[in-house]
Design a protein around this motif. Structure first.
Motif, PDB file in Angstrom:
ATOM      1  N   ALA A  37      -0.602   6.808   1.876  1.00 50.68           N
ATOM      2  CA  ALA A  37      -1.770   7.584   2.524  1.00 50.68           C
ATOM      3  C   ALA A  37      -1.878   6.990   4.167  1.00 50.68           C
ATOM      4  O   ALA A  37      -1.991   8.036   4.780  1.00 50.68           O
ATOM      5  CB  ALA A  37      -2.772   6.991   1.725  1.00 50.68           C
ATOM      6  N   ARG A  38      -1.476   5.833   4.149  1.00 49.20           N
ATOM      7  CA  ARG A  38      -1.725   5.410   5.554  1.00 49.20           C
ATOM      8  C   ARG A  38      -0.649   6.145   6.402  1.00 49.20           C
ATOM      9  O   ARG A  38      -0.836   6.330   7.619  1.00 49.20           O
ATOM     10  CB  ARG A  38      -1.625   3.599   5.756  1.00 49.20           C
ATOM     11  N   LEU A  39       0.682   6.053   6.039  1.00 50.13           N
ATOM     12  CA  LEU A  39       1.734   6.626   6.885  1.00 50.13           C
ATOM     13  C   LEU A  39       1.890   8.330   6.934  1.00 50.13           C
ATOM     14  O   LEU A  39       2.301   8.619   7.940  1.00 50.13           O
ATOM     15  CB  LEU A  39       2.976   5.917   6.226  1.00 50.13           C
ATOM     16  N   SER A  40       1.575   8.898   5.867  1.00 52.31           N
ATOM     17  CA  SER A  40       1.543  10.164   5.925  1.00 52.31           C
ATOM     18  C   SER A  40       0.429  11.109   5.737  1.00 52.31           C
ATOM     19  O   SER A  40       0.468  12.166   5.733  1.00 52.31           O
ATOM     20  CB  SER A  40       2.625  10.418   4.774  1.00 52.31           C
ATOM     21  N   GLY A  41      -0.931  10.458   5.555  1.00 51.43           N
ATOM     22  CA  GLY A  41      -1.911  11.168   5.250  1.00 51.43           C
ATOM     23  C   GLY A  41      -2.263  11.535   3.721  1.00 51.43           C
ATOM     24  O   GLY A  41      -3.301  12.235   3.757  1.00 51.43           O
ATOM     25  N   ALA A  42      -0.950  11.502   2.939  1.00 54.90           N
ATOM     26  CA  ALA A  42      -1.148  11.927   1.732  1.00 54.90           C
ATOM     27  C   ALA A  42      -1.980  10.856   0.589  1.00 54.90           C
ATOM     28  O   ALA A  42      -1.847  10.001   0.131  1.00 54.90           O
ATOM     29  CB  ALA A  42       0.021  12.049   0.805  1.00 54.90           C
ATOM     30  N   SER A  43      -3.453  11.295   0.715  1.00 52.60           N
ATOM     31  CA  SER A  43      -4.261  10.431  -0.138  1.00 52.60           C
ATOM     32  C   SER A  43      -4.402  10.899  -1.556  1.00 52.60           C
ATOM     33  O   SER A  43      -5.079  10.132  -2.276  1.00 52.60           O
ATOM     34  CB  SER A  43      -5.557  10.447   0.609  1.00 52.60           C
ATOM     35  N   GLN A  44      -3.825  11.908  -1.954  1.00 54.43           N
ATOM     36  CA  GLN A  44      -3.967  12.224  -3.519  1.00 54.43           C
ATOM     37  C   GLN A  44      -3.057  11.353  -4.347  1.00 54.43           C
ATOM     38  O   GLN A  44      -1.783  11.289  -4.022  1.00 54.43           O
ATOM     39  CB  GLN A  44      -3.732  13.645  -3.866  1.00 54.43           C
ATOM     40  N   VAL A  45      -3.713  10.630  -5.266  1.00 46.98           N
ATOM     41  CA  VAL A  45      -2.837   9.800  -6.087  1.00 46.98           C
ATOM     42  C   VAL A  45      -2.979   9.992  -7.692  1.00 46.98           C
ATOM     43  O   VAL A  45      -4.327  10.043  -7.957  1.00 46.98           O
ATOM     44  CB  VAL A  45      -2.759   8.247  -5.653  1.00 46.98           C
TER      45      VAL A  45
END
Length: 175
Positions: A79-87
């Motif tokens: 999330a921090r490195l790519s902005g992909a926050s959905q887990v």
């Protein structure tokens, strides 16, 4: 929404006594000390010791804590490195079967725990600095500080499970 954290376990945790009011930095400190604490806890054990009410042995609990730390470190870093926050959620029992937790040598599990804890501390520290927020499929919004506390609790709770195994193993058997 899935109940989690203090809402599920109580504050303090009704089983292991974990105090959910600790700060995220205190949670990081607990995980940072985890390899030392677990090594002392299991000193002199083989790793195959069990409790009849628990599915996993001592080495399996160490392996689960390791994988949980790795999983959440990776999610926060992603999330921090790519902005992909959905887990997504994950099935700890499926992972335990896939990795044969009950067959992992205890020394290897402890070795792995040290590396996972180090990576987790780095990842959670960076996520806290950048206010990373995850959108968990089952739990909803999980801020980095929530992850820090949840993971510190997981480790404390499973240390409690290991202590239960030790108490059971110390009981004399009756013939």
């Amino acid at each position: 929404m899935e109940l989690w954290g203090a809402r599920l376990y109580g504050n303090p945790c009704r089983d292991c006594g974990f105090d959910w009011s600790l700060t995220p930095r205190e949670a990081i400190g607990q995980v940072e000390d985890l390899p030392t604490r677990y090594t002392a806890l299991v000193k002199g054990l083989r790793g195959d010791e069990r409790h009849p009410e628990l599915a996993w042995n001592v080495a399996a609990y160490v392996s689960h804590v390791t994988d949980n730390l790795r999983n959440w470190a990776e999610r926060l870093a992603g999330a921090r490195l790519s902005g992909a926050s959905q887990v997504p959620g994950y099935d700890q029992d499926l992972l335990a079967r896939a990795r044969y937790y009950n067959d992992v040598p205890l020394a290897g599990a402890l070795w792995s725990l040290q590396r996972a804890a180090d990576a987790w501390v780095d990842s959670v520290s960076a996520a806290l600095e950048e206010n990373v927020i995850l959108e968990h499929a089952d739990r909803g919004v999980q801020q980095a500080e929530d992850v820090a506390r949840n993971n510190a609790h997981d480790a404390a709770h499973h240390a409690w499970d290991i202590k239960r195994i030790l108490v059971h193993a110390d009981r004399p058997t009756r013939s």
